[in-house]
Design a protein around this motif. Structure first.
Motif, PDB file in Angstrom:
ATOM      1  N   HIS A 232      45.670  41.847   4.217  1.00 16.47           N
ATOM      2  CA  HIS A 232      45.133  42.555   3.047  1.00 16.47           C
ATOM      3  C   HIS A 232      46.274  43.023   2.149  1.00 16.47           C
ATOM      4  CE1 HIS A 232      40.739  42.937   3.393  1.00 16.47           C
ATOM      5  NE2 HIS A 232      40.910  42.898   4.708  1.00 16.47           N
ATOM      6  N   THR A 233      47.327  43.542   2.755  1.00 17.57           N
ATOM      7  CA  THR A 233      48.480  43.995   1.974  1.00 17.57           C
ATOM      8  C   THR A 233      49.134  42.830   1.243  1.00 17.57           C
ATOM      9  OG1 THR A 233      48.902  45.804   3.522  1.00 17.57           O
ATOM     10  CG2 THR A 233      50.717  45.150   2.093  1.00 17.57           C
ATOM     11  N   VAL A 234      49.329  41.707   1.943  1.00 20.61           N
ATOM     12  CA  VAL A 234      49.911  40.520   1.321  1.00 20.61           C
ATOM     13  C   VAL A 234      49.098  40.101   0.101  1.00 20.61           C
ATOM     14  CG1 VAL A 234      50.310  38.045   1.626  1.00 20.61           C
ATOM     15  CG2 VAL A 234      51.029  39.648   3.406  1.00 20.61           C
ATOM     16  N   CYS A 235      47.788  40.034   0.257  1.00 21.39           N
ATOM     17  CA  CYS A 235      46.934  39.572  -0.842  1.00 21.39           C
ATOM     18  C   CYS A 235      46.921  40.558  -2.004  1.00 21.39           C
ATOM     19  CB  CYS A 235      45.507  39.341  -0.330  1.00 21.39           C
ATOM     20  SG  CYS A 235      45.378  38.009   0.880  1.00 21.39           S
ATOM     21  N   GLU A 236      46.950  41.840  -1.689  1.00 22.72           N
ATOM     22  CA  GLU A 236      46.971  42.853  -2.750  1.00 22.72           C
ATOM     23  C   GLU A 236      48.254  42.732  -3.583  1.00 22.72           C
ATOM     24  OE1 GLU A 236      46.718  47.735  -3.276  1.00 22.72           O
ATOM     25  OE2 GLU A 236      46.721  46.823  -1.274  1.00 22.72           O
ATOM     26  N   ILE A 237      49.384  42.593  -2.920  1.00 23.98           N
ATOM     27  CA  ILE A 237      50.654  42.464  -3.640  1.00 23.98           C
ATOM     28  C   ILE A 237      50.706  41.143  -4.399  1.00 23.98           C
ATOM     29  CG2 ILE A 237      53.159  42.345  -3.373  1.00 23.98           C
ATOM     30  CD1 ILE A 237      52.805  44.061  -0.823  1.00 23.98           C
ATOM     31  N   ALA A 238      50.211  40.072  -3.789  1.00 27.81           N
ATOM     32  CA  ALA A 238      50.173  38.769  -4.475  1.00 27.81           C
ATOM     33  C   ALA A 238      49.319  38.846  -5.729  1.00 27.81           C
ATOM     34  CB  ALA A 238      49.637  37.704  -3.526  1.00 27.81           C
ATOM     35  N   GLU A 239      48.193  39.531  -5.651  1.00 28.91           N
ATOM     36  CA  GLU A 239      47.325  39.690  -6.825  1.00 28.91           C
ATOM     37  C   GLU A 239      48.055  40.438  -7.932  1.00 28.91           C
ATOM     38  OE1 GLU A 239      42.780  41.152  -7.341  1.00 28.91           O
ATOM     39  OE2 GLU A 239      44.168  42.642  -6.550  1.00 28.91           O
ATOM     40  N   GLN A 240      48.755  41.489  -7.579  1.00 27.47           N
ATOM     41  CA  GLN A 240      49.458  42.300  -8.578  1.00 27.47           C
ATOM     42  C   GLN A 240      50.563  41.515  -9.277  1.00 27.47           C
ATOM     43  OE1 GLN A 240      50.798  45.557  -6.157  1.00 27.47           O
ATOM     44  NE2 GLN A 240      48.778  46.528  -6.043  1.00 27.47           N
ATOM     45  N   ASN A 241      51.103  40.503  -8.582  1.00 32.83           N
ATOM     46  CA  ASN A 241      52.243  39.760  -9.124  1.00 32.83           C
ATOM     47  C   ASN A 241      51.901  38.316  -9.478  1.00 32.83           C
ATOM     48  OD1 ASN A 241      54.801  41.605  -8.753  1.00 32.83           O
ATOM     49  ND2 ASN A 241      53.544  41.882  -6.916  1.00 32.83           N
ATOM     50  N   ASP A 242      50.609  37.997  -9.529  1.00 29.64           N
ATOM     51  CA  ASP A 242      50.142  36.654  -9.891  1.00 29.64           C
ATOM     52  C   ASP A 242      50.813  35.592  -9.025  1.00 29.64           C
ATOM     53  OD1 ASP A 242      48.703  34.701 -11.259  1.00 29.64           O
ATOM     54  OD2 ASP A 242      50.230  34.469 -12.819  1.00 29.64           O
ATOM     55  N   MET A 243      50.800  35.821  -7.709  1.00 30.29           N
ATOM     56  CA  MET A 243      51.417  34.887  -6.778  1.00 30.29           C
ATOM     57  C   MET A 243      50.357  34.202  -5.913  1.00 30.29           C
ATOM     58  SD  MET A 243      54.779  37.065  -5.511  1.00 30.29           S
ATOM     59  CE  MET A 243      55.613  35.659  -4.759  1.00 30.29           C
ATOM     60  N   LEU A 244      50.676  33.002  -5.506  1.00 28.23           N
ATOM     61  CA  LEU A 244      49.816  32.196  -4.646  1.00 28.23           C
ATOM     62  C   LEU A 244      49.988  32.625  -3.188  1.00 28.23           C
ATOM     63  CD1 LEU A 244      48.187  29.385  -4.197  1.00 28.23           C
ATOM     64  CD2 LEU A 244      50.464  28.428  -3.834  1.00 28.23           C
ATOM     65  N   VAL A 245      48.881  32.609  -2.435  1.00 30.29           N
ATOM     66  CA  VAL A 245      48.937  32.801  -0.987  1.00 30.29           C
ATOM     67  C   VAL A 245      48.507  31.489  -0.345  1.00 30.29           C
ATOM     68  CG1 VAL A 245      48.030  34.051   1.009  1.00 30.29           C
ATOM     69  CG2 VAL A 245      48.463  35.272  -1.148  1.00 30.29           C
ATOM     70  N   GLN A 246      49.456  30.846   0.321  1.00 30.19           N
ATOM     71  CA  GLN A 246      49.233  29.534   0.929  1.00 30.19           C
ATOM     72  C   GLN A 246      49.103  29.733   2.441  1.00 30.19           C
ATOM     73  OE1 GLN A 246      52.567  26.669   1.024  1.00 30.19           O
ATOM     74  NE2 GLN A 246      51.337  25.330  -0.268  1.00 30.19           N
ATOM     75  N   LEU A 247      47.943  29.379   2.992  1.00 27.29           N
ATOM     76  CA  LEU A 247      47.652  29.602   4.404  1.00 27.29           C
ATOM     77  C   LEU A 247      47.569  28.271   5.140  1.00 27.29           C
ATOM     78  CD1 LEU A 247      44.879  32.344   4.033  1.00 27.29           C
ATOM     79  CD2 LEU A 247      47.328  32.686   4.457  1.00 27.29           C
ATOM     80  N   PHE A 248      48.386  28.115   6.175  1.00 28.99           N
ATOM     81  CA  PHE A 248      48.381  26.922   7.025  1.00 28.99           C
ATOM     82  C   PHE A 248      47.701  27.289   8.344  1.00 28.99           C
ATOM     83  CE2 PHE A 248      51.069  25.429   3.841  1.00 28.99           C
ATOM     84  CZ  PHE A 248      51.510  24.132   4.076  1.00 28.99           C
ATOM     85  N   LEU A 249      46.614  26.592   8.652  1.00 32.49           N
ATOM     86  CA  LEU A 249      45.734  27.007   9.741  1.00 32.49           C
ATOM     87  C   LEU A 249      45.399  25.846  10.668  1.00 32.49           C
ATOM     88  CD1 LEU A 249      43.256  28.745   7.282  1.00 32.49           C
ATOM     89  CD2 LEU A 249      44.980  29.935   8.629  1.00 32.49           C
TER      90      LEU A 249
END
Length: 399
Positions: A232-249
């Motif tokens: 949740h923290t990663v996504c919140e910061i990524a949203e604030q900085n217009d950054m992509l979150v790439q998840l390898f699963l």
């Protein structure tokens, strides 16, 4: 050759000329080129297949003539596999060598040793398939020597993520420790953003927690609950900085001494609250075959979710065809990328992309023949899947 065969080959040839962005590699800028035949022949996946028919795990320790004999025996026994096809095509199309006997292996070794010393070889190989850009997850590897441009950097944070989970779980004051790590995480992503990185990448192990649940941190919190709070923290910061979150699963390493694919039917479902809550873009890359439809469904439901290339155990022709059909039916072409070579040398990036381009050409030709799309739309889709979608998502400008 019949008219239909000519039309099919014409489409494949046109697709072979289209630009490509390789969205996931292990290439190292100062050593892009294979140094000898064995650096190509001992690619992880090909070796797994050859070891299944008796190729020694310690082949590198054998005398050269014994190693060649063992390789040829295993190579012939795996002629039906895709990885064997890729190796064959690497040497046939890049070096003009057919691997068939001891002499040809020695010729191949000499050819690779020569190309490893040839100025501009890596760029020449990339240009053969119009590979315009590569992604690396390690900033120190991004300076691609003797190539027109350096790699795109999408730093991986899974090592830090796992460390943070352990640190919080072992802390006397988990909430206080969590707050300190949130600050560290914010500074880390800000530093990546200032470096021009379009986003961050992380693998995720299996998790029992879910992003739609509320967890209170305490000494009783499980590692999975802590992981979800950190996501949740990663996504919140990524949203604030217009950054992509790439998840390898989809690759699990905790069950035995080797990595295995796990088709968890709730893997994507448990993350869906992240897609719903945060406006940052997500790119989902999976290695488990049954989750390929799940990521398409997620991208269909959430406009900020994109699907990426096929990873690890998904690198099969049948899986590519199924995935291309799912994506063609459900997603705008600009929400999907197809290429993730996972290559450790430029020759394997070339070989795997050669295969994917051929599979793409065959698939799109079949769709044209069935009347679902025309040739113009087929090329538009191919351009997006091979290059345009990733270039737009990673803010890459080919100049």
């Amino acid at each position: 050759m019949s008219m239909l065969q000519m039309e099919r080959e014409s489409l494949i040839e046109e697709i072979m000329r289209l630009d490509v962005l390789d969205t996931h590699t292990h290439l190292v800028g100062e050593r892009l080129r294979a140094r000898d035949f064995w650096e190509i022949a001992h690619y992880f996946w090909l070796n797994k297949e050859m070891q299944a028919v008796g190729y020694p795990k310690q082949a590198t320790e054998l005398p050269e003539d014994e190693r060649i004999a063992a390789f040829l025996k295993a190579y012939r026994a795996t002629r039906n596999t895709l990885m064997n096809w890729v190796l064959t095509q690497i040497f046939k199309t890049l070096y003009g060598i057919e691997l068939k006997d001891e002499q040809s292996i020695r010729e191949a070794d000499a050819a690779v040793r020569a190309s490893s010393e040839r100025e501009g070889w890596a760029q020449l190989v990339a240009d053969r398939l119009s590979i315009q850009a590569f992604v690396t997850n390690i900033p120190e590897h991004a300076a691609f020597q003797e190539m027109r441009r350096s790699a795109i950097v999408i730093p991986r944070i899974d090592g830090k993520l796992n460390e943070w989970v352990r640190t919080i779980g072992q802390a006397e004051e988990p909430q206080q420790q969590f707050k300190a790590i949130q600050d560290e995480l914010k500074q880390l992503l800000l530093s990546y953003n200032q470096m021009g990185c379009p986003g961050i990448m992380t693998t995720l192990p299996g998790y029992a927690s879910s992003a739609n649940d509320s967890y209170s941190l305490s000494k009783a919190s499980t590692p999975d609950q802590i992981l979800m709070l950190l996501l949740h923290t990663v996504c919140e910061i990524a949203e604030q900085n217009d950054m992509l979150v790439q998840l390898f699963l989809g690759v699990e390493r905790s069950w035995c001494g080797t990595a295995v694919p796990v088709n968890d039917p709730q893997r994507i479902l448990k993350l869906s609250a992240l897609f719903d809550r945060y406006a940052c873009r997500f790119e989902l890359v999976v290695a488990s075959e049954l989750n390929n439809l799940d990521v398409v469904q997620a991208a269909w439901n959430f406009p900020n979710v994109h699907v990426g290339g096929l990873w690890w155990f998904n690198f099969r022709a049948s899986t590519y065809r199924d995935c291309m059909q799912y994506r063609l039916e459900a997603l705008p072409s600009m929400n999907s990328s197809l290429i993730a070579s996972d290559a450790r040398c430029i020759e394997w990036s070339y070989g795997k992309i050669l295969l994917v381009k051929r599979l793409l050409g065959e698939f799109l030709y079949e769709r044209i023949q069935s009347g679902w799309i025309d040739r113009e739309l087929a090329i538009e889709v191919a351009k997006a899947w091979l290059y345009d979608s990733a270039a737009e998502r990673y803010r890459f400008h080919n100049s």
